[in-house]
Design an enzyme around this catalytic site. Structure first.
Site, short mmCIF file in Angstrom:
data_model
loop_
_atom_site.label_atom_id
_atom_site.label_comp_id
_atom_site.label_asym_id
_atom_site.label_seq_id
_atom_site.Cartn_x
_atom_site.Cartn_y
_atom_site.Cartn_z
N ASP A 145 -10.63 5.21 28.96
CA ASP A 145 -10.58 4.99 27.51
C ASP A 145 -9.12 5.03 27.06
OD1 ASP A 145 -9.87 7.67 27.42
OD2 ASP A 145 -11.75 8.35 26.52
N GLY A 202 -7.67 7.10 21.99
CA GLY A 202 -7.76 7.05 20.53
C GLY A 202 -8.89 7.90 19.97
N ASP A 237 -21.42 4.53 28.86
CA ASP A 237 -20.95 5.77 29.47
C ASP A 237 -21.42 6.91 28.59
OD1 ASP A 237 -18.73 5.21 27.33
OD2 ASP A 237 -18.51 7.31 27.89
N CYS A 256 -38.81 11.54 42.27
CA CYS A 256 -37.36 11.40 42.31
C CYS A 256 -36.86 11.66 43.73
CB CYS A 256 -36.72 12.38 41.33
SG CYS A 256 -34.92 12.33 41.35
N CYS A 298 -33.71 12.46 44.58
CA CYS A 298 -32.45 13.21 44.62
C CYS A 298 -32.63 14.52 45.40
CB CYS A 298 -31.95 13.48 43.20
SG CYS A 298 -32.57 15.01 42.48
N CYS A 306 -34.72 17.35 43.79
CA CYS A 306 -36.17 17.16 43.78
C CYS A 306 -36.74 17.14 45.20
CB CYS A 306 -36.53 15.86 43.06
SG CYS A 306 -36.16 15.92 41.30
N HIS A 326 -29.35 15.56 39.90
CA HIS A 326 -30.63 14.97 39.47
C HIS A 326 -30.44 14.06 38.26
CE1 HIS A 326 -34.72 14.38 38.16
NE2 HIS A 326 -34.27 14.70 36.95
#
Ligand SMILES: [Zn+2]
Length: 376
Positions: free
Chosen positions: A93, A96, A267, A305, A307, A310, A336
């Site tokens: 970014d 600002g 984002d 899930c 991940c 999990c 996760h």
């Protein structure tokens, strides 16, 4: 691998777009969600773990990095990619927004913003030219124009004045950025919730010409309905053949609604920040792992899930480590959450490719309406 920055739309479904951004550091599949690596780290995650969740690109914060460890030091150490061990694309970014929202005693002029560091009170200046220099020193692949964004609600005069200043800064950012093959500069549309100002801002940016375009000034407290109201027309004002980035968004239902309206990139700190405060995002909505109902529950957060949190841990364990203040709590829940957000993006990309975005959206909302699994 390409030596230039480019964007290709591969499929559309309604206004939703599936595509790919090509950069010398790798491809970014869109719609894309960018995890936020504020201080040159996605908190509680190793870079290879962030990649394992499916992220193609990270966001870095100019404001934080310019203050500590400074852009000059990162440049001397080989740039941000090497510094933080993330060799894939990085978007930074402009600083600002965070100067406006975080810095104390700031002073805004035509030239730029002067402010005091929140870390040690030292004085700094950010201008379009300085922001371009910092983002070049960091080695950012996608550089954002330096802009100003008023907090909403604000009156029309204030919004117009701010937007026109941002458009003058956009021209100065373009001039200062120069010609850097392989690196992209994105313009940022402003104008609050005022359609005529959004049109004026989009026209000014198109006249200057950018590699991509952000819709700025949303997700600043206006609420989802007002944000979607603006997104019903704002992306259509931008060139079809360039990526469109909605900054700072958002919750899963914000993301689905934004993609439906033609947004390609987003984002948000939400998945990582929430992971550290015991909140998990699932297909069925938000689970607060600190709640006592999980203390004896041997089931995973989400049985579907893939991940590590999990696959290998129970709700009871996640509850225990959160209540005990153990670091693994933030690590597992952040993993996760990032996995869930990237799964959501992959689901949307697949649905757009198959011409089935409406069915995807209906199922997304139906699963959330079911709520979390019943307590044991
Ligand atoms: Zn999981």
């Amino acid at each position: 691998m390409t030596s230039r920055f480019s964007f290709q739309v591969q499929a559309t479904d309604g206004k939703a777009r599936k595509g790919v951004i090509s950069t010398p550091r790798g491809a970014v599949r869109t719609p894309a969600f960018m995890p936020v690596g504020t201080a040159a780290t996605v908190k509680a995650m190793l870079p290879e773990s962030v990649r394992a969740t499916g992220a193609d690109i990270l966001l870095g914060n100019t404001y934080h990095l310019m203050l500590r460890p400074t852009a000059e030091r990162i440049d001397r150490l080989g740039g941000l990619h090497r510094f933080m061990n993330w060799e894939r694309p990085i978007l930074t970014d402009s600083g600002g927004f965070q100067v406006m929202s975080l810095a104390g005693l700031r002073k805004l002029t035509e030239k730029g913003v002067t402010f005091k560091s929140h870390i040690d009170g030292s004085r700094h200046e950010l201008t379009p030219e300085r922001s371009m220099e910092i983002q070049r020193l960091l080695g950012s692949d996608i550089v954002m124009c330096f802009d100003e964004c008023p907090a909403l609600p604000a009156d029309r005069d204030r919004i117009a004045e701010s937007m026109r200043l941002s458009m003058r800064w956009a021209q100065r950012s373009r001039d200062a950025f120069g010609d850097r093959p392989g690196h992209a500069l994105f313009g940022i549309m402003q104008g609050g919730l005022e359609r005529d100002f959004r049109e004026e801002s989009a026209a000014a940016l198109r006249e200057i010409g950018f590699d991509g375009y952000a819709v700025g000034g949303l997700a600043v407290g206006e609420g989802q309905q007002a944000m979607f109201g603006c997104l019903d027309y704002a992306p259509d004002l931008l060139p079809e053949d360039r990526p469109r980035y909605l900054m700072g968004v958002g919750k899963p239902d914000d993301i689905v609604g934004a993609v439906k309206r033609g947004i390609d990139m987003m984002d948000c700190v939400l998945p990582s920040r929430s992971g550290r405060t015991g909140q998990a995002f699932t297909r069925h909505g938000v689970v607060n792992i600190k709640n006592a109902r999980h203390a004896d529950d041997p089931r995973p957060l989400d049985e579907n899930c893939g991940c590590p949190a999990c696959a290998n841990y129970s709700r009871a364990y996640l509850h225990h480590v959160f209540r005990s203040g153990e670091m693994i709590s933030g690590m597992l829940l952040t993993w996760h959450n990032l996995h869930y957000f990237q799964d959501l993006m992959q689901g949307m990309r697949d649905a757009i490719g198959a011409g089935a975005f409406d069915a995807f959206e209906t199922e997304f909302h139906a699963q959330r309406a079911e709520g979390d699994i019943e307590p044991l």
